[in-house]
Design a protein around this motif. Structure first.
Motif, short mmCIF file in Angstrom:
data_model
loop_
_atom_site.label_atom_id
_atom_site.label_comp_id
_atom_site.label_asym_id
_atom_site.label_seq_id
_atom_site.Cartn_x
_atom_site.Cartn_y
_atom_site.Cartn_z
N ALA A 229 16.93 119.93 48.11
CA ALA A 229 15.57 120.33 47.76
C ALA A 229 14.52 119.29 48.15
O ALA A 229 13.32 119.51 47.94
CB ALA A 229 15.48 120.60 46.26
N GLY A 230 14.96 118.17 48.71
CA GLY A 230 14.02 117.13 49.09
C GLY A 230 13.54 116.29 47.92
O GLY A 230 12.46 115.68 47.99
N LEU A 231 14.33 116.22 46.85
CA LEU A 231 13.91 115.55 45.63
C LEU A 231 14.67 114.25 45.38
O LEU A 231 14.50 113.63 44.32
CB LEU A 231 14.12 116.48 44.42
CG LEU A 231 13.29 117.77 44.46
CD1 LEU A 231 13.73 118.70 43.35
CD2 LEU A 231 11.80 117.47 44.34
N LEU A 232 15.48 113.81 46.34
CA LEU A 232 16.19 112.55 46.18
C LEU A 232 15.32 111.44 46.76
O LEU A 232 15.31 111.19 47.96
CB LEU A 232 17.55 112.60 46.90
CG LEU A 232 18.39 111.32 46.78
CD1 LEU A 232 18.70 110.99 45.34
CD2 LEU A 232 19.67 111.46 47.59
N PHE A 233 14.55 110.79 45.92
CA PHE A 233 13.63 109.75 46.37
C PHE A 233 14.40 108.55 46.90
O PHE A 233 15.41 108.15 46.33
CB PHE A 233 12.74 109.31 45.21
CG PHE A 233 11.59 110.23 44.91
CD1 PHE A 233 11.66 111.59 45.21
CD2 PHE A 233 10.43 109.76 44.32
CE1 PHE A 233 10.61 112.44 44.93
CE2 PHE A 233 9.38 110.60 44.03
CZ PHE A 233 9.45 111.94 44.33
N SER A 234 13.91 107.98 47.98
CA SER A 234 14.61 106.83 48.56
C SER A 234 14.49 105.59 47.69
O SER A 234 15.37 104.73 47.72
CB SER A 234 14.07 106.54 49.96
OG SER A 234 12.69 106.24 49.91
N LYS A 235 13.42 105.49 46.91
CA LYS A 235 13.25 104.37 45.99
C LYS A 235 13.29 104.87 44.55
O LYS A 235 12.35 104.74 43.78
CB LYS A 235 11.95 103.63 46.29
CG LYS A 235 11.95 102.99 47.69
CD LYS A 235 10.68 102.23 47.99
CE LYS A 235 10.73 101.64 49.40
NZ LYS A 235 9.50 100.91 49.76
N GLY A 236 14.44 105.44 44.22
CA GLY A 236 14.60 106.07 42.92
C GLY A 236 14.48 105.12 41.75
O GLY A 236 14.23 105.55 40.62
N ARG A 237 14.65 103.82 42.02
CA ARG A 237 14.57 102.86 40.92
C ARG A 237 13.21 102.90 40.23
O ARG A 237 13.09 102.58 39.04
CB ARG A 237 14.87 101.45 41.42
CG ARG A 237 13.92 100.90 42.47
CD ARG A 237 14.47 99.57 43.00
NE ARG A 237 13.61 98.95 44.02
CZ ARG A 237 13.62 99.26 45.31
NH1 ARG A 237 14.45 100.21 45.74
NH2 ARG A 237 12.83 98.63 46.17
N TYR A 238 12.16 103.32 40.95
CA TYR A 238 10.83 103.38 40.35
C TYR A 238 10.71 104.54 39.36
O TYR A 238 9.92 104.47 38.42
CB TYR A 238 9.76 103.48 41.43
CG TYR A 238 9.65 102.22 42.25
CD1 TYR A 238 8.87 101.16 41.82
CD2 TYR A 238 10.35 102.08 43.44
CE1 TYR A 238 8.78 99.99 42.57
CE2 TYR A 238 10.27 100.93 44.20
CZ TYR A 238 9.49 99.88 43.76
OH TYR A 238 9.41 98.72 44.50
N LEU A 239 11.48 105.59 39.57
CA LEU A 239 11.53 106.68 38.59
C LEU A 239 12.37 106.26 37.39
O LEU A 239 11.99 106.47 36.24
CB LEU A 239 12.09 107.96 39.22
CG LEU A 239 11.10 108.80 40.03
CD1 LEU A 239 10.72 108.13 41.33
CD2 LEU A 239 11.67 110.20 40.29
N ALA A 240 13.53 105.67 37.66
CA ALA A 240 14.41 105.25 36.58
C ALA A 240 13.71 104.24 35.68
O ALA A 240 13.85 104.28 34.44
CB ALA A 240 15.69 104.65 37.16
N ALA A 241 12.95 103.33 36.28
CA ALA A 241 12.28 102.29 35.50
C ALA A 241 11.29 102.88 34.51
O ALA A 241 11.15 102.39 33.37
CB ALA A 241 11.57 101.32 36.44
N GLN A 242 10.57 103.91 34.94
CA GLN A 242 9.60 104.55 34.03
C GLN A 242 10.29 105.09 32.78
O GLN A 242 9.84 104.87 31.65
CB GLN A 242 8.90 105.70 34.75
CG GLN A 242 8.05 105.30 35.93
CD GLN A 242 7.50 106.52 36.63
OE1 GLN A 242 6.93 107.42 36.00
NE2 GLN A 242 7.66 106.58 37.94
N VAL A 243 11.38 105.80 33.01
CA VAL A 243 12.08 106.44 31.90
C VAL A 243 12.71 105.39 30.97
O VAL A 243 12.63 105.49 29.75
CB VAL A 243 13.15 107.40 32.45
CG1 VAL A 243 14.04 107.92 31.34
CG2 VAL A 243 12.48 108.54 33.20
N LEU A 244 13.33 104.39 31.56
CA LEU A 244 13.96 103.35 30.74
C LEU A 244 12.93 102.62 29.90
O LEU A 244 13.21 102.24 28.74
CB LEU A 244 14.72 102.38 31.64
CG LEU A 244 15.96 102.97 32.33
CD1 LEU A 244 16.49 102.00 33.39
CD2 LEU A 244 17.05 103.30 31.31
#
Length: 333
Positions: A229-244
């Protein structure tokens, strides 16, 4: 003065700080140490083993969850007012490759077991009719009501009896849990929920939502669907960091309580103008067109919500001083 939507709220300072901390070289996509820690963090939060995947939007979370629970030839039971039916531009049908939404009714956008049976019982078990495969409920609902653990469990029992998956759209899950005062596991997996779209953007996040699978095997195929779906961000750590950052010290829950408290302030001023009880951070008022215009003339922005109704949404960062003038204006109508 703006009460349109909590989507427009500011980002939590703690989230911005977390983004700075992960601004360093690490593995791409979801192979970084922050993304890899999400399963454990959410397993601890819910008190059971889960698989947790970041996605950028609630629409993506909902649609990927339903694709995991329902085949293209199946149906998903939801409320007529559900976000997946009204406000997602056909994304659930697109991501499921054609599954049909089977809509039911209920006060305050809540489904009940009887309402669900009214939808699925008339369906003949033959190839000429779409067969139900899943149920989707929203907590808090589109009218700001919270499903209690017992209410979810009753739907969960029906889902188990009929061999249906159960999805919860938790765009305002923090507000629901803050109102209920329960353990987050009590209103999800212990009550039979298989997949949760856990909202963070409305609650202080910037661009990250979570898809939490309590049936962990559902995550395997979803990893491929997310990529496709084109939703695998190459810099996913920035999404994970927000949630954590929002999970740390239950900041997500504190933000939910703060928004709920602001809505309660408006509810007290509204009195018998309330369309529904206020159980989260949304307030629905009965107002005439002239009354709505008078509030806007004072500088307050909000959405009309059907004929003779207005919706007011409080965000995590709106102080009592910011809300009090609107409460006084409503009381003076």
């Amino acid at each position: 003065m703006r009460f349109f939507s909590d989507n427009a709220a500011a980002v939590c300072p703690e989230v911005f700080a977390a983004l700075g901390k992960v601004n360093q070289l690490d593995t791409a996509y979801d192979g970084d140490k922050w993304s890899k820690s999400l399963d454990g963090a959410f397993s601890d939060l819910f008190g059971t083993e889960v698989r947790a995947l970041w996605v950028p939007t609630g629409t993506a979370a909902n649609s990927l969850a339903l694709a995991a629970l329902c085949p293209p030839y199946g149906g998903v039971v939801c409320h007529r007012d559900a976000h997946i039916n009204v406000d997602e531009c056909g994304a659930p049908e697109f991501y499921t490759h054609g599954a049909k939404l089977l809509v039911g009714d209920g006060e305050g956008s809540k489904l009940t077991p009887d309402a669900i049976r009214a939808v699925i019982d008339p369906i003949r078990p033959d190839v000429h009719q779409v067969q139900p495969h899943a149920i989707s409920i929203t907590n808090a609902t589109e009218y700001g009501l919270a499903y209690t653990p017992d209410e979810v469990a009753a739907i969960g029992a029906l889902a188990k009896e009929r061999k249906l998956g159960l999805h919860m759209d938790g765009a305002r899950f923090a507000n629901a849990v803050a109102h209920l005062g329960c353990h987050p596991g009590d209103v999800t997996w212990r009550a039979g929920v298989d997949a949760l779209s856990f909202g963070f953007v409305k609650n202080g996040g910037m661009s990250a939502e979570m898809l939490v699978f309590f049936r962990t095997e559902l995550a395997d195929a979803t990893l491929y669907r997310r990529k496709r779906a084109g939703l695998l961000f190459s810099k996913g750590r920035y999404l994970a960091a927000q949630v954590l950052a929002l999970l740390e010290d239950d900041l997500w829950l504190r933000n939910g309580r703060a928004a709920n408290a602001g809505a309660a302030l408006l509810a007290r001023a509204a009195g018998d103008r309330l369309v529904h009880p206020v159980q989260a951070n949304e307030v629905f008022l009965k107002v005439s067109a002239a009354e709505a215009a008078s509030l806007r003339a004072l500088g307050f922005d909000f959405y009309d919500w059907g004929v003779g109704e207005a919706r007011l949404v409080i965000s995590w960062d709106q102080s009592e001083d910011a809300i009090r003038p609107l409460a006084d204006a409503i009381a003076a109508l």
